[in-house]
Design a protein around this motif. Structure first.
Motif, PDB file in Angstrom:
ATOM      1  N   GLU A   8     -46.329  22.275 -60.929  1.00 34.98           N
ATOM      2  CA  GLU A   8     -45.072  22.230 -61.625  1.00 34.98           C
ATOM      3  C   GLU A   8     -44.025  22.841 -60.636  1.00 34.98           C
ATOM      4  N   GLY A   9     -42.716  22.429 -60.993  1.00 35.52           N
ATOM      5  CA  GLY A   9     -41.582  22.964 -60.535  1.00 35.52           C
ATOM      6  C   GLY A   9     -41.456  24.397 -60.786  1.00 35.52           C
ATOM      7  N   LEU A  10     -41.399  25.245 -59.927  1.00 35.01           N
ATOM      8  CA  LEU A  10     -41.649  26.802 -60.082  1.00 35.01           C
ATOM      9  C   LEU A  10     -40.315  27.524 -59.920  1.00 35.01           C
ATOM     10  N   VAL A  11     -39.753  28.293 -60.539  1.00 36.67           N
ATOM     11  CA  VAL A  11     -38.591  29.208 -60.262  1.00 36.67           C
ATOM     12  C   VAL A  11     -39.110  30.570 -59.743  1.00 36.67           C
ATOM     13  N   GLU A  12     -38.599  30.893 -58.795  1.00 41.20           N
ATOM     14  CA  GLU A  12     -39.017  32.281 -57.982  1.00 41.20           C
ATOM     15  C   GLU A  12     -38.027  33.304 -58.333  1.00 41.20           C
ATOM     16  N   GLU A  13     -38.442  34.339 -58.676  1.00 34.80           N
ATOM     17  CA  GLU A  13     -37.510  35.854 -58.510  1.00 34.80           C
ATOM     18  C   GLU A  13     -38.135  36.620 -57.744  1.00 34.80           C
ATOM     19  N   PRO A  29     -36.434  48.399 -60.805  1.00 29.59           N
ATOM     20  CA  PRO A  29     -37.088  47.308 -61.439  1.00 29.59           C
ATOM     21  C   PRO A  29     -35.926  46.162 -62.087  1.00 29.59           C
ATOM     22  N   GLN A  30     -36.574  45.069 -61.795  1.00 28.19           N
ATOM     23  CA  GLN A  30     -35.723  43.951 -62.581  1.00 28.19           C
ATOM     24  C   GLN A  30     -36.133  43.273 -63.618  1.00 28.19           C
ATOM     25  N   SER A  31     -35.656  43.061 -64.844  1.00 19.60           N
ATOM     26  CA  SER A  31     -35.822  42.612 -65.892  1.00 19.60           C
ATOM     27  C   SER A  31     -35.705  40.708 -66.002  1.00 19.60           C
ATOM     28  N   ILE A  32     -37.028  40.266 -66.379  1.00 18.29           N
ATOM     29  CA  ILE A  32     -36.956  38.695 -66.368  1.00 18.29           C
ATOM     30  C   ILE A  32     -37.368  38.166 -67.627  1.00 18.29           C
ATOM     31  N   THR A  33     -36.751  37.343 -68.139  1.00 18.80           N
ATOM     32  CA  THR A  33     -37.122  36.838 -69.392  1.00 18.80           C
ATOM     33  C   THR A  33     -37.512  35.263 -69.074  1.00 18.80           C
ATOM     34  N   LEU A  34     -38.864  35.023 -69.799  1.00 19.91           N
ATOM     35  CA  LEU A  34     -39.361  33.740 -69.810  1.00 19.91           C
ATOM     36  C   LEU A  34     -38.888  32.846 -70.580  1.00 19.91           C
ATOM     37  N   SER A  35     -39.134  31.404 -70.683  1.00 18.74           N
ATOM     38  CA  SER A  35     -38.652  30.567 -71.669  1.00 18.74           C
ATOM     39  C   SER A  35     -39.303  30.725 -72.812  1.00 18.74           C
ATOM     40  N   ASP A  36     -40.428  31.503 -72.879  1.00 16.57           N
ATOM     41  CA  ASP A  36     -41.340  31.557 -74.436  1.00 16.57           C
ATOM     42  C   ASP A  36     -40.728  32.914 -75.043  1.00 16.57           C
ATOM     43  N   GLY A  37     -39.988  33.472 -74.279  1.00 17.97           N
ATOM     44  CA  GLY A  37     -39.604  34.992 -74.974  1.00 17.97           C
ATOM     45  C   GLY A  37     -40.150  35.965 -74.460  1.00 17.97           C
ATOM     46  N   SER A  38     -41.231  35.651 -73.587  1.00 19.27           N
ATOM     47  CA  SER A  38     -41.951  36.984 -72.835  1.00 19.27           C
ATOM     48  C   SER A  38     -40.983  37.706 -71.932  1.00 19.27           C
ATOM     49  N   SER A  39     -41.444  38.882 -71.566  1.00 13.59           N
ATOM     50  CA  SER A  39     -40.561  39.589 -70.528  1.00 13.59           C
ATOM     51  C   SER A  39     -41.340  40.044 -69.146  1.00 13.59           C
ATOM     52  N   VAL A  40     -40.909  40.376 -68.193  1.00 11.98           N
ATOM     53  CA  VAL A  40     -41.449  40.956 -67.107  1.00 11.98           C
ATOM     54  C   VAL A  40     -40.568  41.931 -66.676  1.00 11.98           C
ATOM     55  N   PRO A  78     -42.683  28.465 -64.473  1.00 13.53           N
ATOM     56  CA  PRO A  78     -42.002  27.419 -64.641  1.00 13.53           C
ATOM     57  C   PRO A  78     -40.722  27.744 -65.281  1.00 13.53           C
ATOM     58  N   LYS A  79     -39.630  26.487 -65.415  1.00 12.45           N
ATOM     59  CA  LYS A  79     -38.100  27.022 -66.075  1.00 12.45           C
ATOM     60  C   LYS A  79     -38.757  27.052 -67.404  1.00 12.45           C
ATOM     61  N   ILE A  80     -39.655  25.809 -67.739  1.00 11.71           N
ATOM     62  CA  ILE A  80     -40.092  25.673 -69.434  1.00 11.71           C
ATOM     63  C   ILE A  80     -41.440  25.446 -69.133  1.00 11.71           C
TER      64      ILE A  80
END
Length: 369
Positions: free
Chosen positions: A139-144, A151-162, A173-175
């Motif tokens: 899959e085409g992946l996005v890298e942060e 710490p850096q907050s990341i929100t994924l397309s399904d609403g999960s957070s990291v 993946p973006k989606i």
């Protein structure tokens, strides 16, 4: 296989994925060993490329010339014994002579650093790297990458957070498509996963894979540390060895809240920790988000925002005058950061919404109902 007959430089081999799989994981589906031993000149170049790959996975140690020489001798004897048992051909003896006569001292030093590291710190070449894992994903992946000191907050397309810690990377993946959600971690991250029983969530972190449906947990998997750790705060997770690891045990570990797992890279073994309060290393490494509670009973909304700021190290701007008399009773436990914010906004009502840009959150509201 035919194209590799044109390889004339070490870089050609290093760029070949099948060659890397052979060196790192002993995966010889493309018959590299047989092809190498067909020609002594070819074998010399292959061996140099192989040693370069191993050296690139090792730390920078300070080795004396005597240590280098002794290690080189021991390494070649070991190689010769293995190859003679397998093929009975004198190719490597010729290669050894040419190696000692032709390779510069600086090259020997760097390559033998890799050999010493692998022989003293690992029983096999089974360790997986973040780069190798994401290369397996089509899959085409996005890298942060978090290069900051916070710490850096990341929100994924399904609403999960990291919550990604400094010096850490996350690819995703973006989606999310299909019936699985997969992300890849190098370093440390605290995950809060949106519930979706039909679409399990997988975190690939070097040698281990963590599977969840909806829960919160921390994974610590830095490339330069000997162990990988998984600590569960809420819900249930399942952890196993990555199937790409050679000689790994087919073992599945189930973790419940306040339990943890430590994976030892040296011998590919697991240690389940049923009470994290009894493990000094885990207690000392707990972050704010692991310690703060999210059960609120008649609490000022300003205090709830402050708790979220402390947990996620974010900044929340909100109309204080309009919300100063607003109190909430709600449970935000086991909810990703975006879901926490949605619940608060819905509870406040009166056209309340939020906008999130990295670690900056803005609350738009006309007050509470």
């Amino acid at each position: 296989m035919q194209h590799r007959t044109n390889y004339t430089e070490i870089e050609h081999f290093l760029a070949d994925e099948s060659f890397r799989l052979w060196v790192y994981f002993n995966d010889d589906q493309h018959q590299w060993e047989e092809w190498t031993l067909e020609n002594s000149n070819r074998a010399k170049l292959v061996e140099e490329a192989r040693l370069w790959l191993l050296a690139m996975k090792a730390p920078n140690d300070n080795l004396t010339k005597d240590e280098v020489q002794n290690a080189l001798e021991a390494t070649w004897k070991k190689i010769e014994r293995v190859e003679e048992n397998k093929k009975g051909k004198p190719v490597l003896k010729l290669l050894r002579k040419r190696w000692f006569n032709g390779v510069a001292a600086v090259l020997i030093l760097s390559l033998l650093t890799g050999w010493l590291y692998n022989q003293t710190n690992s029983d096999n070449d089974s360790a997986l790297t973040y780069s190798e894992l994401i290369n397996e994903n089509e899959e085409g992946l996005v890298e942060e990458t978090n290069n900051s000191d916070k710490p850096q907050s990341i929100t994924l397309s399904d609403g999960s957070s990291v919550l990604l810690q400094p010096n850490s990377k996350l690819s995703y993946p973006k989606i999310f498509v299909g019936n699985e959600r997969k992300v890849y971690l190098s370093g440390e991250g605290f995950f809060e996963i949106s519930k979706d029983p039909k679409k399990p969530f997988f975190v690939f972190a070097n040698e281990i894979v963590t599977k969840v449906v909806g829960t919160s947990f921390k994974i610590k998997a830095y490339a330069n540390q000997p162990n990988v750790e998984v600590v569960v705060r809420t819900g249930k997770v399942k952890v196993r060895s990555n199937e790409l690891i050679s000689n790994s045990k087919d073992e599945l570990i189930v973790l419940l809240p306040n339990q943890a797992l430590r994976f030892f890279r040296k011998n590919l073994s697991f240690k389940k920790i049923t009470d994290i309060t009894q493990d000094e290393l885990l207690i000392n490494s707990k972050s704010n988000i692991e310690q703060l509670g999210f059960e609120f009973t008649d609490i000022p909304v300003a205090q709830i925002f402050k708790t979220i700021e402390q947990a996620y190290l974010v900044k929340i701007d909100f109309p204080q005058s309009k919300l100063k008399d607003c109190y909430l009773t709600t449970s935000l436990t086991d909810q990703p950061l975006p879901e926490k914010l949605k619940i608060i906004c819905k509870s406040l009502g009166n056209n309340t919404s939020y906008e999130m840009n990295g670690n900056q959150i803005s609350i738009i509201s006309d007050g509470c109902n």
